[in-house]
Design a protein around this motif. Structure first.
Motif, PDB file in Angstrom:
ATOM      1  N   TYR A  66      -8.442   1.346  -3.771  1.00 25.39           N
ATOM      2  CA  TYR A  66      -7.860   2.039  -2.632  1.00 25.39           C
ATOM      3  C   TYR A  66      -8.793   2.005  -1.436  1.00 25.39           C
ATOM      4  N   TYR A  67      -8.200   2.291  -0.267  1.00 25.58           N
ATOM      5  CA  TYR A  67      -8.955   2.484   0.959  1.00 25.58           C
ATOM      6  C   TYR A  67      -8.976   3.979   1.248  1.00 25.58           C
ATOM      7  N   ASP A  68     -10.166   4.522   1.487  1.00 28.07           N
ATOM      8  CA  ASP A  68     -10.266   5.953   1.766  1.00 28.07           C
ATOM      9  C   ASP A  68      -9.826   6.251   3.199  1.00 28.07           C
ATOM     10  N   SER A  69      -9.918   7.505   3.580  1.00 28.08           N
ATOM     11  CA  SER A  69      -9.438   7.921   4.905  1.00 28.08           C
ATOM     12  C   SER A  69     -10.266   7.326   6.040  1.00 28.08           C
ATOM     13  N   LYS A  70     -11.455   6.795   5.724  1.00 30.67           N
ATOM     14  CA  LYS A  70     -12.295   6.159   6.738  1.00 30.67           C
ATOM     15  C   LYS A  70     -12.142   4.646   6.744  1.00 30.67           C
ATOM     16  N   GLY A  71     -11.253   4.115   5.900  1.00 28.93           N
ATOM     17  CA  GLY A  71     -11.005   2.687   5.856  1.00 28.93           C
ATOM     18  C   GLY A  71     -11.919   1.915   4.921  1.00 28.93           C
ATOM     19  N   LYS A  72     -12.746   2.608   4.133  1.00 30.50           N
ATOM     20  CA  LYS A  72     -13.659   1.948   3.201  1.00 30.50           C
ATOM     21  C   LYS A  72     -12.935   1.648   1.883  1.00 30.50           C
ATOM     22  N   PHE A  73     -13.125   0.405   1.369  1.00 27.67           N
ATOM     23  CA  PHE A  73     -12.492  -0.022   0.126  1.00 27.67           C
ATOM     24  C   PHE A  73     -13.258   0.526  -1.074  1.00 27.67           C
ATOM     25  N   HIS A  74     -12.504   0.966  -2.111  1.00 29.25           N
ATOM     26  CA  HIS A  74     -13.100   1.465  -3.351  1.00 29.25           C
ATOM     27  C   HIS A  74     -12.398   0.829  -4.544  1.00 29.25           C
ATOM     28  N   HIS A  75     -13.199   0.347  -5.503  1.00 29.72           N
ATOM     29  CA  HIS A  75     -12.681  -0.086  -6.810  1.00 29.72           C
ATOM     30  C   HIS A  75     -13.258   0.933  -7.793  1.00 29.72           C
ATOM     31  N   THR A  76     -12.390   1.764  -8.402  1.00 26.73           N
ATOM     32  CA  THR A  76     -12.881   2.864  -9.224  1.00 26.73           C
ATOM     33  C   THR A  76     -12.310   2.810 -10.636  1.00 26.73           C
ATOM     34  N   ASP A  77     -12.940   3.558 -11.516  1.00 23.89           N
ATOM     35  CA  ASP A  77     -12.443   3.738 -12.878  1.00 23.89           C
ATOM     36  C   ASP A  77     -11.435   4.883 -12.948  1.00 23.89           C
ATOM     37  N   LEU A  78     -11.128   5.489 -11.812  1.00 24.82           N
ATOM     38  CA  LEU A  78     -10.182   6.602 -11.794  1.00 24.82           C
ATOM     39  C   LEU A  78      -8.793   6.102 -12.188  1.00 24.82           C
ATOM     40  N   MET A 132       0.841  -1.178   0.000  1.00 25.60           N
ATOM     41  CA  MET A 132       0.000   0.000   0.000  1.00 25.60           C
ATOM     42  C   MET A 132       0.884   1.238   0.000  1.00 25.60           C
ATOM     43  N   ALA A 133       0.414   2.246  -0.704  1.00 31.19           N
ATOM     44  CA  ALA A 133       1.136   3.506  -0.748  1.00 31.19           C
ATOM     45  C   ALA A 133       0.140   4.644  -0.574  1.00 31.19           C
ATOM     46  N   LYS A 134       0.603   5.718   0.045  1.00 29.76           N
ATOM     47  CA  LYS A 134      -0.266   6.861   0.267  1.00 29.76           C
ATOM     48  C   LYS A 134      -0.305   7.727  -0.984  1.00 29.76           C
ATOM     49  N   PHE A 135      -1.533   8.100  -1.356  1.00 26.50           N
ATOM     50  CA  PHE A 135      -1.770   8.977  -2.480  1.00 26.50           C
ATOM     51  C   PHE A 135      -2.795  10.017  -2.074  1.00 26.50           C
ATOM     52  N   LYS A 136      -2.806  11.112  -2.804  1.00 22.07           N
ATOM     53  CA  LYS A 136      -3.821  12.138  -2.596  1.00 22.07           C
ATOM     54  C   LYS A 136      -4.695  12.159  -3.835  1.00 22.07           C
ATOM     55  N   ARG A 137      -6.021  12.067  -3.632  1.00 25.78           N
ATOM     56  CA  ARG A 137      -6.928  12.212  -4.766  1.00 25.78           C
ATOM     57  C   ARG A 137      -6.875  13.668  -5.199  1.00 25.78           C
ATOM     58  N   ILE A 138      -6.600  13.899  -6.453  1.00 23.67           N
ATOM     59  CA  ILE A 138      -6.429  15.265  -6.950  1.00 23.67           C
ATOM     60  C   ILE A 138      -7.743  16.037  -6.871  1.00 23.67           C
ATOM     61  N   ASP A 139      -8.868  15.384  -7.158  1.00 23.09           N
ATOM     62  CA  ASP A 139     -10.147  16.090  -7.178  1.00 23.09           C
ATOM     63  C   ASP A 139     -10.665  16.469  -5.797  1.00 23.09           C
ATOM     64  N   THR A 140     -10.379  15.669  -4.774  1.00 22.06           N
ATOM     65  CA  THR A 140     -10.917  15.937  -3.435  1.00 22.06           C
ATOM     66  C   THR A 140      -9.852  16.334  -2.416  1.00 22.06           C
ATOM     67  N   GLY A 141      -8.591  16.000  -2.687  1.00 27.13           N
ATOM     68  CA  GLY A 141      -7.524  16.272  -1.734  1.00 27.13           C
ATOM     69  C   GLY A 141      -7.432  15.235  -0.628  1.00 27.13           C
ATOM     70  N   GLU A 142      -8.301  14.231  -0.650  1.00 23.80           N
ATOM     71  CA  GLU A 142      -8.303  13.194   0.378  1.00 23.80           C
ATOM     72  C   GLU A 142      -7.070  12.305   0.237  1.00 23.80           C
ATOM     73  N   VAL A 143      -6.437  11.992   1.358  1.00 22.85           N
ATOM     74  CA  VAL A 143      -5.298  11.072   1.379  1.00 22.85           C
ATOM     75  C   VAL A 143      -5.857   9.663   1.505  1.00 22.85           C
ATOM     76  N   VAL A 144      -5.453   8.789   0.556  1.00 23.40           N
ATOM     77  CA  VAL A 144      -5.962   7.419   0.510  1.00 23.40           C
ATOM     78  C   VAL A 144      -4.792   6.445   0.439  1.00 23.40           C
TER      79      VAL A 144
END
Length: 119
Positions: A27-39, A1-13
Protein backbone atom coordinates in the motif's frame (compact mmCIF):
# COMPACT_ATOMS: atom_id res chain seq x y z
CA UNK A 1 -6.14 0.92 -5.86
CA UNK A 2 -8.71 1.02 -3.11
CA UNK A 3 -8.93 3.10 0.03
CA UNK A 4 -8.52 1.26 3.31
CA UNK A 5 -8.08 2.29 6.91
CA UNK A 6 -5.33 0.65 8.95
CA UNK A 7 -7.14 -0.66 12.01
CA UNK A 8 -4.17 -0.16 14.35
CA UNK A 9 -3.39 3.46 13.40
CA UNK A 10 -6.58 4.73 11.74
CA UNK A 11 -4.51 6.00 8.80
CA UNK A 12 -6.27 5.97 5.41
CA UNK A 13 -4.06 4.23 2.84
CA UNK A 14 -4.31 3.14 -0.80
CA UNK A 15 -3.93 -0.64 -1.03
CA UNK A 16 -2.56 -1.78 -4.37
CA UNK A 17 -2.24 -5.55 -3.84
CA UNK A 18 -2.29 -8.36 -1.32
CA UNK A 19 -1.32 -12.00 -1.21
CA UNK A 20 -3.54 -15.06 -1.19
CA UNK A 21 -5.82 -14.92 1.84
CA UNK A 22 -4.42 -11.45 2.54
CA UNK A 23 -1.03 -12.80 3.68
CA UNK A 24 0.80 -9.59 2.76
CA UNK A 25 -0.38 -6.12 1.83
CA UNK A 26 1.22 -3.54 -0.47
CA UNK A 27 0.00 0.00 0.00
CA UNK A 28 0.80 3.69 -0.25
CA UNK A 29 0.45 5.58 3.02
CA UNK A 30 -1.14 9.00 3.39
CA UNK A 31 2.21 10.64 2.53
CA UNK A 32 2.58 8.67 -0.71
CA UNK A 33 5.27 6.29 0.59
CA UNK A 34 5.08 2.66 -0.65
CA UNK A 35 4.95 -0.16 1.94
CA UNK A 36 5.25 -3.94 1.49
CA UNK A 37 4.11 -5.40 4.83
CA UNK A 38 3.32 -8.69 6.50
CA UNK A 39 0.03 -7.17 7.67
CA UNK A 40 -2.97 -9.26 6.67
CA UNK A 41 -5.32 -7.33 4.37
CA UNK A 42 -8.39 -8.85 6.06
CA UNK A 43 -7.27 -8.58 9.70
CA UNK A 44 -5.37 -5.30 9.71
CA UNK A 45 -7.26 -3.15 7.20
CA UNK A 46 -10.86 -2.01 6.85
CA UNK A 47 -12.12 -1.11 3.38
CA UNK A 48 -13.55 2.36 3.01
CA UNK A 49 -16.66 2.34 0.88
CA UNK A 50 -17.20 5.81 -0.48
CA UNK A 51 -20.86 6.62 -0.74
CA UNK A 52 -22.27 8.58 -3.62
CA UNK A 53 -25.52 10.45 -4.00
CA UNK A 54 -26.83 7.89 -6.45
CA UNK A 55 -26.34 5.00 -4.01
CA UNK A 56 -24.23 1.93 -4.59
CA UNK A 57 -22.07 1.79 -7.71
CA UNK A 58 -23.01 -1.74 -8.77
CA UNK A 59 -20.50 -1.88 -11.62
CA UNK A 60 -17.67 -1.03 -9.22
CA UNK A 61 -19.02 -3.58 -6.77
CA UNK A 62 -19.22 -6.20 -9.57
CA UNK A 63 -15.56 -5.56 -10.41
CA UNK A 64 -14.48 -5.85 -6.77
CA UNK A 65 -16.41 -9.08 -6.20
CA UNK A 66 -15.23 -10.66 -9.46
CA UNK A 67 -11.62 -9.70 -8.70
CA UNK A 68 -11.81 -11.35 -5.27
CA UNK A 69 -13.57 -14.42 -6.70
CA UNK A 70 -10.92 -14.85 -9.38
CA UNK A 71 -8.28 -15.04 -6.64
CA UNK A 72 -10.40 -17.59 -4.75
CA UNK A 73 -10.95 -19.67 -7.90
CA UNK A 74 -7.25 -19.67 -8.66
CA UNK A 75 -6.30 -20.76 -5.12
CA UNK A 76 -8.92 -23.55 -4.79
CA UNK A 77 -7.69 -26.83 -6.31
CA UNK A 78 -11.05 -28.65 -6.08
CA UNK A 79 -13.28 -26.29 -8.04
CA UNK A 80 -12.89 -27.99 -11.41
CA UNK A 81 -14.58 -31.11 -9.99
CA UNK A 82 -17.66 -29.30 -8.66
CA UNK A 83 -21.05 -28.73 -10.24
CA UNK A 84 -23.46 -25.98 -9.34
CA UNK A 85 -27.08 -26.46 -8.33
CA UNK A 86 -28.20 -26.47 -12.00
CA UNK A 87 -25.85 -29.32 -12.88
CA UNK A 88 -23.55 -27.14 -15.00
CA UNK A 89 -19.84 -27.72 -14.81
CA UNK A 90 -17.69 -24.84 -13.69
CA UNK A 91 -15.37 -23.48 -16.39
CA UNK A 92 -12.06 -23.52 -14.50
CA UNK A 93 -10.04 -25.27 -17.18
CA UNK A 94 -9.05 -22.02 -18.93
CA UNK A 95 -8.22 -18.45 -17.99
CA UNK A 96 -11.26 -17.21 -19.88
CA UNK A 97 -13.48 -19.77 -18.15
CA UNK A 98 -12.18 -18.77 -14.73
CA UNK A 99 -12.89 -15.12 -15.53
CA UNK A 100 -16.44 -15.97 -16.65
CA UNK A 101 -17.04 -17.91 -13.43
CA UNK A 102 -15.76 -15.01 -11.31
CA UNK A 103 -18.17 -12.62 -13.06
CA UNK A 104 -20.99 -15.15 -12.72
CA UNK A 105 -20.41 -15.34 -8.96
CA UNK A 106 -20.36 -11.53 -8.80
CA UNK A 107 -23.63 -11.23 -10.73
CA UNK A 108 -25.42 -13.72 -8.49
CA UNK A 109 -24.15 -12.04 -5.32
CA UNK A 110 -25.16 -8.60 -6.60
CA UNK A 111 -28.68 -9.83 -7.38
CA UNK A 112 -28.96 -11.12 -3.81
CA UNK A 113 -27.57 -7.86 -2.39
CA UNK A 114 -30.01 -5.79 -4.45
CA UNK A 115 -32.91 -7.60 -2.77
CA UNK A 116 -31.86 -5.94 0.48
CA UNK A 117 -30.75 -2.58 -0.93
CA UNK A 118 -32.72 0.26 0.61
CA UNK A 119 -31.05 2.91 -1.57
Amino acid sequence: MAKFKRIDTGEVVNVVSWGANGTYTDYYDSKGKFHHTDLNRYNHFEEIIESSQSGIDWEQRRYEIAKDMLCAIYMDDGNEKRSDCLGKKFEYQSLEGSAREAVRYANVLIEELKKYDNG
